[in-house]
Scaffold this motif. Structure first.
Motif, short mmCIF file in Angstrom:
data_model
loop_
_atom_site.label_atom_id
_atom_site.label_comp_id
_atom_site.label_asym_id
_atom_site.label_seq_id
_atom_site.Cartn_x
_atom_site.Cartn_y
_atom_site.Cartn_z
N ARG A 131 -0.63 -16.77 0.49
CA ARG A 131 -0.42 -15.33 0.46
C ARG A 131 0.94 -15.01 -0.15
O ARG A 131 1.76 -15.92 -0.37
CB ARG A 131 -0.50 -14.75 1.88
CG ARG A 131 0.55 -15.29 2.82
CD ARG A 131 0.27 -14.90 4.26
NE ARG A 131 1.31 -15.36 5.16
CZ ARG A 131 2.34 -14.62 5.55
NH1 ARG A 131 2.45 -13.37 5.12
NH2 ARG A 131 3.25 -15.10 6.37
N PHE A 132 1.17 -13.72 -0.41
CA PHE A 132 2.45 -13.28 -0.96
C PHE A 132 3.37 -12.84 0.17
O PHE A 132 3.00 -11.99 0.99
CB PHE A 132 2.24 -12.14 -1.96
CG PHE A 132 1.70 -12.59 -3.28
CD1 PHE A 132 2.56 -13.08 -4.26
CD2 PHE A 132 0.34 -12.57 -3.54
CE1 PHE A 132 2.07 -13.53 -5.48
CE2 PHE A 132 -0.16 -13.01 -4.75
CZ PHE A 132 0.71 -13.49 -5.73
N VAL A 133 4.55 -13.45 0.22
CA VAL A 133 5.52 -13.18 1.29
C VAL A 133 6.70 -12.41 0.70
O VAL A 133 7.32 -12.86 -0.27
CB VAL A 133 6.02 -14.49 1.93
CG1 VAL A 133 7.02 -14.19 3.04
CG2 VAL A 133 4.84 -15.31 2.45
N PRO A 134 7.04 -11.24 1.25
CA PRO A 134 8.16 -10.48 0.71
C PRO A 134 9.50 -11.12 1.07
O PRO A 134 9.63 -11.77 2.11
CB PRO A 134 8.02 -9.12 1.39
CG PRO A 134 7.33 -9.42 2.69
CD PRO A 134 6.39 -10.55 2.39
N THR A 135 10.48 -10.94 0.21
CA THR A 135 11.84 -11.35 0.56
C THR A 135 12.28 -10.45 1.72
O THR A 135 11.70 -9.38 1.96
CB THR A 135 12.80 -11.16 -0.62
OG1 THR A 135 12.87 -9.76 -0.94
CG2 THR A 135 12.32 -11.94 -1.83
N PRO A 136 13.30 -10.85 2.48
CA PRO A 136 13.74 -10.02 3.61
C PRO A 136 14.07 -8.58 3.20
O PRO A 136 13.70 -7.64 3.90
CB PRO A 136 14.96 -10.77 4.12
CG PRO A 136 14.69 -12.20 3.78
CD PRO A 136 14.00 -12.15 2.46
N VAL A 161 0.85 -1.19 0.00
CA VAL A 161 0.00 0.00 0.00
C VAL A 161 0.89 1.24 0.00
O VAL A 161 1.68 1.45 0.92
CB VAL A 161 -0.93 0.04 1.22
CG1 VAL A 161 -1.83 1.28 1.15
CG2 VAL A 161 -1.78 -1.22 1.31
N LEU A 162 0.76 2.07 -1.04
CA LEU A 162 1.56 3.29 -1.18
C LEU A 162 0.64 4.51 -1.18
O LEU A 162 -0.52 4.43 -1.57
CB LEU A 162 2.38 3.24 -2.46
CG LEU A 162 3.34 2.05 -2.62
CD1 LEU A 162 4.06 2.12 -3.96
CD2 LEU A 162 4.33 1.99 -1.46
N ASN A 163 1.19 5.66 -0.75
CA ASN A 163 0.39 6.86 -0.56
C ASN A 163 0.98 8.06 -1.31
O ASN A 163 2.17 8.10 -1.61
CB ASN A 163 0.32 7.22 0.94
CG ASN A 163 -0.34 6.15 1.76
OD1 ASN A 163 -1.55 6.06 1.81
ND2 ASN A 163 0.46 5.32 2.43
N LYS A 170 11.91 -5.00 4.27
CA LYS A 170 12.52 -3.81 4.86
C LYS A 170 12.18 -2.56 4.06
O LYS A 170 11.78 -1.53 4.62
CB LYS A 170 14.04 -4.00 4.93
CG LYS A 170 14.78 -2.82 5.52
CD LYS A 170 16.27 -3.10 5.56
CE LYS A 170 17.05 -1.91 6.12
NZ LYS A 170 18.51 -2.16 6.14
N VAL A 171 12.32 -2.65 2.73
CA VAL A 171 12.03 -1.51 1.87
C VAL A 171 10.54 -1.15 1.93
O VAL A 171 10.17 0.02 2.03
CB VAL A 171 12.45 -1.80 0.42
CG1 VAL A 171 12.00 -0.68 -0.52
CG2 VAL A 171 13.96 -1.97 0.33
N ALA A 172 9.67 -2.17 1.87
CA ALA A 172 8.23 -1.93 1.87
C ALA A 172 7.78 -1.26 3.16
O ALA A 172 6.91 -0.38 3.14
CB ALA A 172 7.48 -3.23 1.65
N ARG A 173 8.35 -1.65 4.29
CA ARG A 173 7.98 -1.02 5.56
C ARG A 173 8.29 0.46 5.53
O ARG A 173 7.51 1.29 5.99
CB ARG A 173 8.71 -1.69 6.73
CG ARG A 173 8.12 -3.01 7.17
CD ARG A 173 8.65 -3.41 8.53
NE ARG A 173 10.10 -3.60 8.53
CZ ARG A 173 10.70 -4.77 8.28
NH1 ARG A 173 9.97 -5.83 8.00
NH2 ARG A 173 12.01 -4.86 8.29
N GLY A 174 9.46 0.81 4.97
CA GLY A 174 9.81 2.22 4.88
C GLY A 174 8.91 3.00 3.95
O GLY A 174 8.49 4.11 4.27
#
Length: 256
Positions: free
Chosen positions: A237-242, A171-173, A246-250
């Motif tokens: 479900r879709f699981v992000p690589t490590p 989800v991006l804003n 990290k990038v997605a959380r930011g």
């Protein structure tokens, strides 16, 4: 404002992904066949495709507005032993329900379909189909919202068994339509699915508005950063690589 759902060209990724199966605009013969189960005796075919002449009885808002068929996708969405069609419709709904919804039909044989249920607000024309470990199909969809100058751009996994369940993947804003001093614009520029891999390319920028009031201030070129994200489908479900996690959380933290 209308909900924003934008189809993207998979070739823009440049990562060698083949285009997977997904919704398509139905042919005129398909539209006639499917609409017979959605609005029997009240369907029409125009230059833009098939539609219900008035809102079907299952649409709570009701009214005389056309219920326009946008797309259809076939799969085992409710039962791996049965064939279903998921139809995206535009019209007959308010902003709160994204100006439309999706109808689920069950195939009975030959050209005969029956109505299963209607999911108001669930728009499915910009999706790709993926099969879960129990062999029923899911839809990975790009969805978005606009309101009061803010924009949300997202990927979400839709499970239609029971009431529609959306599992957010990314989800991006953006707030570029506001009068805020500190601006941010994050969006998905392309995405591609070749199970079990999902590859997403996104861009992000943060900058300050120049001038007074709400004058438009585009992001400086050196403020735009590109990100490549990778997810793996584990059967549910879709699981992000490590690194992606990290990038997605930011990215997702910007604008919250």
């Amino acid at each position: 404002m209308r909900r924003v759902l934008t189809a993207l060209c998979l070739a823009g990724l440049g990562w060698g992904l083949a285009a997977p199966s997904g919704p398509h605009v139905p042919t005129l013969s398909e539209a006639k066949e499917l609409l017979a189960a959605v609005c029997p005796g009240s369907s029409g075919i125009g230059k833009d495709g098939g539609y219900c002449k008035t809102c079907p009885s299952f649409v709570e808002a009701g009214g005389d507005e056309q219920f326009a068929l946008q797309s259809v996708v076939y799969g085992t969405f409710l039962d791996p032993r049965r064939t279903y069609a998921v139809l995206d419709f535009d019209g007959c709904e308010a902003h709160v329900n994204n100006f439309g919804g999706s109808v689920i039909l069950r195939w009975k044989g030959l050209t005969d379909w029956e109505l299963v249920r209607y999911e108001p607000g669930s728009r499915t024309f910009d999706c790709q189909k993926i099969t879960a470990s129990d062999r029923h199909d899911l839809l990975l969809c790009r969805v978005g919202w606009m309101g009061q100058g803010y924009v949300i751009d997202a990927l979400s996994l839709l499970d239609l068994r029971g009431k529609a369940h959306w599992d957010q993947v990314l989800v991006l804003n953006a707030n570029t339509g506001t009068c805020d001093k500190n601006l941010y614009q994050l969006e998905i520029t392309s995405w591609g699915l070749r199970p079990p891999r999902l590859l997403v390319q996104a861009k992000a920028a943060q900058w300050q508005r120049e001038g007074k009031n709400c004058e438009e201030t585009p992001p400086p070129k050196n403020s735009v950063k590109l990100h490549r994200l990778e997810y793996r489908f584990d059967g549910r479900r879709f699981v992000p690589t490590p690194q992606t996690a990290k990038v997605a959380r930011g990215l997702e933290a910007i604008g919250r």
